[in-house]
Design a protein around this motif. Structure first.
Motif, short mmCIF file in Angstrom:
data_model
loop_
_atom_site.label_atom_id
_atom_site.label_comp_id
_atom_site.label_asym_id
_atom_site.label_seq_id
_atom_site.Cartn_x
_atom_site.Cartn_y
_atom_site.Cartn_z
N ILE A 104 2.70 8.82 10.43
CA ILE A 104 2.48 9.50 9.16
C ILE A 104 2.60 8.55 7.97
O ILE A 104 1.85 8.66 6.99
CB ILE A 104 3.47 10.68 9.02
N ILE A 105 3.53 7.59 8.03
CA ILE A 105 3.69 6.61 6.94
C ILE A 105 2.42 5.78 6.78
O ILE A 105 1.96 5.52 5.66
CB ILE A 105 4.89 5.68 7.19
N ASN A 106 1.84 5.39 7.91
CA ASN A 106 0.62 4.58 7.86
C ASN A 106 -0.56 5.39 7.32
O ASN A 106 -1.38 4.86 6.56
CB ASN A 106 0.29 4.05 9.25
N LYS A 107 -0.63 6.65 7.68
CA LYS A 107 -1.73 7.50 7.20
C LYS A 107 -1.62 7.74 5.70
O LYS A 107 -2.62 7.72 4.98
CB LYS A 107 -1.73 8.82 7.98
N ILE A 108 -0.40 7.98 5.21
CA ILE A 108 -0.19 8.18 3.78
C ILE A 108 -0.49 6.89 3.02
O ILE A 108 -1.10 6.91 1.93
CB ILE A 108 1.25 8.66 3.51
N SER A 109 -0.08 5.75 3.58
CA SER A 109 -0.34 4.46 2.94
C SER A 109 -1.84 4.19 2.84
O SER A 109 -2.33 3.69 1.82
CB SER A 109 0.34 3.33 3.74
N TRP A 110 -2.56 4.52 3.90
CA TRP A 110 -4.01 4.34 3.92
C TRP A 110 -4.65 5.17 2.80
O TRP A 110 -5.48 4.67 2.02
CB TRP A 110 -4.56 4.75 5.28
N ALA A 111 -4.25 6.42 2.70
CA ALA A 111 -4.81 7.29 1.66
C ALA A 111 -4.45 6.77 0.26
O ALA A 111 -5.28 6.79 -0.65
CB ALA A 111 -4.28 8.72 1.84
N PHE A 112 -3.21 6.30 0.10
CA PHE A 112 -2.76 5.82 -1.20
C PHE A 112 -3.61 4.65 -1.70
O PHE A 112 -4.02 4.61 -2.87
CB PHE A 112 -1.29 5.39 -1.11
N CYS A 113 -3.90 3.69 -0.82
CA CYS A 113 -4.69 2.53 -1.26
C CYS A 113 -6.13 2.91 -1.55
O CYS A 113 -6.76 2.33 -2.44
CB CYS A 113 -4.62 1.40 -0.23
#
Length: 272
Positions: free
Chosen positions: A160-169
């Motif tokens: 989930i952290i990686n998915k949120i980070s992807w969306a953020f960038c």
């Protein structure tokens, strides 16, 4: 030369006199025409993304020349550079933990040069930095992007952290140029190297957007479903379109100024 410029001047004068809705319609038509040409000329549309990275690198090279040869950072937004470094760092993290390819190497090189530009503005050329003009509050974009990334992110199998980070960038990249546009809006006069840099950003954003749009068309929409379900695939495409149109108005005046033989770009009120 003058005879060749007369039709261009007549067209630009006519466009400038049109109401905003007509200008927007003409912009959409121009973008669609360019997409059709790219689809015909470029057979492997993955190359458009690499081309976007290359144009971005070219723009940063212009900045490096400006900072090293002219010894001034006047007209540049430190906040835009910091936002660029932030989304590149997050995207680089996502690239390492989710997929490692040529884009990882390109992002690494772009991040290093962006950090160098930040260092030059903050320490070496601080005296020429227009801090009073660079007054865009970056939390206006960072916080909404963070909240939006929590609400709408990929539905893949990753953590989930990686998915949120992807969306953020993805979201932050779309709006990272806003502080730079604010600086130009405040000064109204844009010197050549800064104008070249921002125009390169505009071209890079358009190529990146074209890559996504053409990929969706080539796969008959399957690319969107491959990215996940829900609102995320739409948000990816929307982010690419937004970051292109944010710079569209500036690019129009840049080309108009270039055709007119003007070295310094003067922006009318209301632009950017």
């Amino acid at each position: 030369m003058k005879a060749a410029q007369r039709p261009i001047h007549a067209v630009t004068t006519w466009v400038r006199r049109q109401p905003p809705k007509v200008k927007a319609f003409l912009g959409v038509i121009s973008a669609m025409t360019a997409l059709v040409l790219l689809r015909v000329i470029v057979h492997d549309h993955d190359n458009l993304f690499v081309a976007a990275e290359a144009v971005h690198a070219l723009g940063i090279s212009v900045l490096i020349y400006k900072l090293t040869k002219e010894k001034t950072c006047a007209g540049l937004s430190l906040k835009s550079q910091e936002l660029t470094a932030l989304f590149l760092a997050v995207r680089l993290y996502c690239s390492f933990v989710m997929e490692f390819d040529i884009h990882t190497l390109l992002d690494s090189a772009t991040l290093v040069t962006t950090l160098w530009v930040i260092y030059m503005i903050r320490f070496k050329l601080k005296a020429s930095y227009m801090e009073d003009k660079d007054n865009f509050a970056i939390y206006y974009v960072v916080i909404p992007c963070a909240v939006l990334s929590i609400l709408i992110h990929p539905s893949t199998h990753h953590h989930i952290i990686n998915k949120i980070s992807w969306a953020f960038c993805v979201y932050l990249e779309a709006v990272s140029v806003l502080p730079q546009l604010r600086v130009m809006q405040n000064t109204k006069i844009v010197e050549p190297f800064t104008a070249h840099y921002v125009f390169a950003l505009g071209i890079a954003r358009f190529l990146s957007c074209a890559h996504w749009v053409l990929q969706v068309l080539d796969t008959r929409g399957r690319l969107l479903t491959a990215l996940g379900y829900g609102f995320w695939p739409i948000m990816v495409l929307l982010s690419e379109i937004i970051q292109t149109f944010i710079l569209a108005d500036f690019c129009y005046y840049y080309v108009k100024s270039l055709m007119g033989g003007q070295l310094v770009l003067r922006l009318p009120s209301g632009v950017v």
